[in-house]
Design a protein around this motif. Structure first.
Motif, PDB file in Angstrom:
ATOM      1  N   ALA A 145      34.929  39.192  28.000  1.00 50.36           N
ATOM      2  CA  ALA A 145      34.448  38.054  27.208  1.00 50.36           C
ATOM      3  C   ALA A 145      33.361  37.287  27.959  1.00 50.36           C
ATOM      4  O   ALA A 145      32.388  36.817  27.352  1.00 50.36           O
ATOM      5  CB  ALA A 145      35.619  37.131  26.861  1.00 50.36           C
ATOM      6  N   GLN A 146      33.501  37.181  29.276  1.00 51.65           N
ATOM      7  CA  GLN A 146      32.474  36.510  30.078  1.00 51.65           C
ATOM      8  C   GLN A 146      31.173  37.308  30.070  1.00 51.65           C
ATOM      9  O   GLN A 146      30.081  36.739  29.984  1.00 51.65           O
ATOM     10  CB  GLN A 146      32.982  36.325  31.503  1.00 51.65           C
ATOM     11  CG  GLN A 146      34.164  35.361  31.611  1.00 51.65           C
ATOM     12  CD  GLN A 146      34.755  35.327  33.004  1.00 51.65           C
ATOM     13  OE1 GLN A 146      34.347  36.079  33.891  1.00 51.65           O
ATOM     14  NE2 GLN A 146      35.739  34.462  33.208  1.00 51.65           N
ATOM     15  N   LEU A 162      29.756  45.358  30.767  1.00 54.07           N
ATOM     16  CA  LEU A 162      30.639  45.161  29.615  1.00 54.07           C
ATOM     17  C   LEU A 162      31.209  46.488  29.145  1.00 54.07           C
ATOM     18  O   LEU A 162      32.412  46.592  28.855  1.00 54.07           O
ATOM     19  CB  LEU A 162      29.861  44.481  28.489  1.00 54.07           C
ATOM     20  CG  LEU A 162      30.611  44.280  27.172  1.00 54.07           C
ATOM     21  CD1 LEU A 162      31.839  43.402  27.385  1.00 54.07           C
ATOM     22  CD2 LEU A 162      29.692  43.657  26.131  1.00 54.07           C
ATOM     23  N   ALA A 163      30.365  47.521  29.058  1.00 53.14           N
ATOM     24  CA  ALA A 163      30.842  48.838  28.639  1.00 53.14           C
ATOM     25  C   ALA A 163      31.853  49.403  29.634  1.00 53.14           C
ATOM     26  O   ALA A 163      32.856  50.018  29.247  1.00 53.14           O
ATOM     27  CB  ALA A 163      29.666  49.794  28.467  1.00 53.14           C
ATOM     28  N   GLN A 164      31.612  49.212  30.941  1.00 57.71           N
ATOM     29  CA  GLN A 164      32.548  49.677  31.962  1.00 57.71           C
ATOM     30  C   GLN A 164      33.880  48.939  31.861  1.00 57.71           C
ATOM     31  O   GLN A 164      34.950  49.544  31.987  1.00 57.71           O
ATOM     32  CB  GLN A 164      31.925  49.482  33.344  1.00 57.71           C
ATOM     33  CG  GLN A 164      32.824  49.927  34.499  1.00 57.71           C
ATOM     34  CD  GLN A 164      33.119  51.415  34.458  1.00 57.71           C
ATOM     35  OE1 GLN A 164      32.206  52.227  34.480  1.00 57.71           O
ATOM     36  NE2 GLN A 164      34.397  51.779  34.405  1.00 57.71           N
ATOM     37  N   THR A 165      33.824  47.641  31.604  1.00 56.98           N
ATOM     38  CA  THR A 165      35.055  46.865  31.468  1.00 56.98           C
ATOM     39  C   THR A 165      35.840  47.306  30.244  1.00 56.98           C
ATOM     40  O   THR A 165      37.079  47.390  30.275  1.00 56.98           O
ATOM     41  CB  THR A 165      34.727  45.368  31.384  1.00 56.98           C
ATOM     42  OG1 THR A 165      33.958  44.985  32.527  1.00 56.98           O
ATOM     43  CG2 THR A 165      35.993  44.538  31.345  1.00 56.98           C
ATOM     44  N   ASN A 166      35.133  47.579  29.149  1.00 58.92           N
ATOM     45  CA  ASN A 166      35.813  48.075  27.945  1.00 58.92           C
ATOM     46  C   ASN A 166      36.484  49.417  28.204  1.00 58.92           C
ATOM     47  O   ASN A 166      37.569  49.697  27.666  1.00 58.92           O
ATOM     48  CB  ASN A 166      34.818  48.195  26.797  1.00 58.92           C
ATOM     49  CG  ASN A 166      34.392  46.843  26.259  1.00 58.92           C
ATOM     50  OD1 ASN A 166      35.128  45.864  26.362  1.00 58.92           O
ATOM     51  ND2 ASN A 166      33.211  46.773  25.678  1.00 58.92           N
ATOM     52  N   LEU A 167      35.863  50.265  29.030  1.00 53.25           N
ATOM     53  CA  LEU A 167      36.500  51.532  29.397  1.00 53.25           C
ATOM     54  C   LEU A 167      37.755  51.283  30.233  1.00 53.25           C
ATOM     55  O   LEU A 167      38.789  51.946  30.030  1.00 53.25           O
ATOM     56  CB  LEU A 167      35.508  52.398  30.170  1.00 53.25           C
ATOM     57  CG  LEU A 167      36.052  53.729  30.705  1.00 53.25           C
ATOM     58  CD1 LEU A 167      36.572  54.593  29.562  1.00 53.25           C
ATOM     59  CD2 LEU A 167      34.968  54.473  31.492  1.00 53.25           C
ATOM     60  N   THR A 200      30.580  32.601  20.745  1.00 50.49           N
ATOM     61  CA  THR A 200      30.989  33.595  21.733  1.00 50.49           C
ATOM     62  C   THR A 200      31.825  32.953  22.841  1.00 50.49           C
ATOM     63  O   THR A 200      32.740  33.585  23.380  1.00 50.49           O
ATOM     64  CB  THR A 200      29.752  34.281  22.323  1.00 50.49           C
ATOM     65  OG1 THR A 200      28.947  34.818  21.271  1.00 50.49           O
ATOM     66  CG2 THR A 200      30.150  35.406  23.254  1.00 50.49           C
ATOM     67  N   ALA A 201      31.516  31.709  23.179  1.00 53.02           N
ATOM     68  CA  ALA A 201      32.309  31.008  24.194  1.00 53.02           C
ATOM     69  C   ALA A 201      33.756  30.830  23.736  1.00 53.02           C
ATOM     70  O   ALA A 201      34.681  30.852  24.559  1.00 53.02           O
ATOM     71  CB  ALA A 201      31.677  29.655  24.510  1.00 53.02           C
TER      72      ALA A 201
END
Length: 455
Positions: free
Chosen positions: A126-127, A261-266, A45-46
């Motif tokens: 990613a972070q 993460l979900a908010q960033t993907n939006l 993942t890194a």
């Protein structure tokens, strides 16, 4: 010092060093920290984060002009056009040409700006993904660590039970030899000893498997010598359990990376819509190029329009300066009809944004359900632990009473074994519910913002 004494001293030192190395006991903090550095899933993942950083550099590079240089050298044999004079000549010549060109986007529908902002969001996502992976691994390591502690204490219980049964077997053997009790009681006790040995072997196997599971999480090869420190955990009720599930959920909603993460993907999906809409707008590009050429063929010598001979070609840098040229300007592209590609890309991006919005809502619902479930499970585990302690106290008293009756011959071996088995099961149940409650409490604390390990 004699050589023999020196040899034994060195040998003793080596044994002591090996013994110390094998005696290393891993604490839960060491296990978690080691897993965060060496776990394969985390390392993989890194790498996604490193790729996101590279993509961000690509997006930043779109603001920089593209500059390219070119050069060529050719040989022409036979009838060819002299690129310097334009005349057809039957000769062997060499030509060198070179140039440099630059292009820069002046306006591109803000696509470059939006791509850069999108790449920055992707790097943040990613972070968040890496943080989520680390949290999952930390929870798994903590669970595996507590499972080893439970198995260790369960082995102690089984060993104590086996020792008690063996003592009872020896005493019954003496009573049978004296004719005080029937031989059938001895056979029952013997079967009980065999059953205790079997349970001890099963407990030792469970410990070995739990150690193997934790060693695999830590990516350790030598799991046979791997062991953990016998840390003492109290099953007292955590202060977090005095909070309400609603307050824990609100705290988790602010801190948990799943929702972030979900908010960033939006946000990424909304940025994709802006990038797609940029294709509707005209683009303006500036360009510049410089070129020159050099010929190595003899140059016609002309007087009054008459070619009267040839002369050697001009020097390299003289031709380079005489034949140089510049080309620059602006290029405007206006999209009119492109098979509805731009419109379809916008529509596709809107659909993806709607999916991301639904995923955000789902992450919030999942988090709420997880928090309420974890809180309920922790409360249930605490009640089970208290009930197991109450049952243990009752089973202990019952076993002591049965043992007293058995010692005076008022209870047969079968009933005595039943009382002893129930007492041993109650001890194991206390251990199981204890570590189950500790782990479930850690989950609730984790969602409340308390780390798995306290640094």
């Amino acid at each position: 010092m004699k050589k023999s004494n020196l040899f034994f001293l060195i040998l003793f030192t080596c044994w002591a060093t090996i013994g110390q190395a094998q005696a290393k006991k891993w604490t839960i903090a060491e296990c978690v920290n080691y897993a965060l550095e060496h776990n394969i899933s985390i390392r993989n993942t890194a790498l996604d984060g490193e790729l996101a950083a590279i993509d961000k550099k690509d997006a930043r590079g779109n603001f920089i002009p593209s500059i390219n240089a070119n050069a060529s050298h050719s040989w022409n044999i036979g009838l060819n056009q002299n690129i310097t004079t334009g005349l057809l000549e039957n000769q062997t010549t060499q030509f060198t040409s070179m140039g440099v060109g630059a292009n820069v986007d002046i306006y591109k529908g803000l696509q470059n700006q939006n791509r850069y902002r999108r790449s920055a969001l992707a790097e943040v996502a990613a972070q968040y993904q890496l943080s989520k992976m680390k949290d999952d691994v930390s929870l798994n390591v903590a669970n595996a660590f507590l499972q080893i502690l439970f198995n260790k204490e369960n082995i102690k219980v089984q060993k104590e039970l086996l020792a008690a049964n063996e003592r009872q077997f020896n005493r019954t053997q003496q009573l049978v030899d004296a004719g005080s009790v029937p031989r059938g009681d001895l056979l029952d006790i013997k079967a009980t000893v065999a059953d205790s040995k079997q349970k001890l072997v099963a407990a030792e196997n469970a410990l070995l498997i739990s150690r193997l599971s934790l060693a695999q999480l830590l990516q350790l090869d030598d799991f046979q010598n791997f062991d953990i420190a016998d840390e003492n955990y109290d099953a007292k009720q955590s202060e977090v359990m005095f909070q309400t599930p609603e307050s824990i959920y609100k705290k988790a909603l602010e801190n948990r990376v799943e929702v972030k993460l979900a908010q960033t993907n939006l946000d990424i999906a909304n940025r994709d819509i802006k990038i797609a809409r940029g294709a509707y707008q005209p683009t303006l590009q500036g360009f510049y190029s410089f070129n020159s050429r050099i010929s190595y063929a003899d140059v016609p010598y002309v007087i009054n329009g008459q070619v009267i001979g040839t002369r050697s070609p001009d020097p390299f840098f003289t031709q380079f300066d005489d034949n140089k040229g510049h080309n620059f300007g602006l290029q405007l592209n206006v999209p009119i009809l492109n098979g509805f590609a731009a419109r379809n890309n916008v529509s596709r991006s809107k659909v993806n944004a709607e999916r991301a919005k639904i995923a955000l809502e789902q992450s919030q619902v999942d988090l709420e359900r997880t928090v309420y479930t974890a809180f309920t499970d922790a409360n249930g585990a605490f009640n089970s632990y208290e009930s197991a302690n109450t049952a243990l106290e009752a089973r202990k008293n019952a076993f002591e009473y049965a043992q007293a009756r058995y010692d005076v011959g008022m209870m047969n071996a079968f009933d005595y074994n039943q009382a002893q088995t129930l007492y041993a099961n109650a001890q194991s149940e206390v251990l199981r519910t204890k570590y189950d409650y500790i782990f479930r409490t850690k989950i609730v604390e984790f969602y409340f913002g308390i780390p798995i390990i306290q640094q």
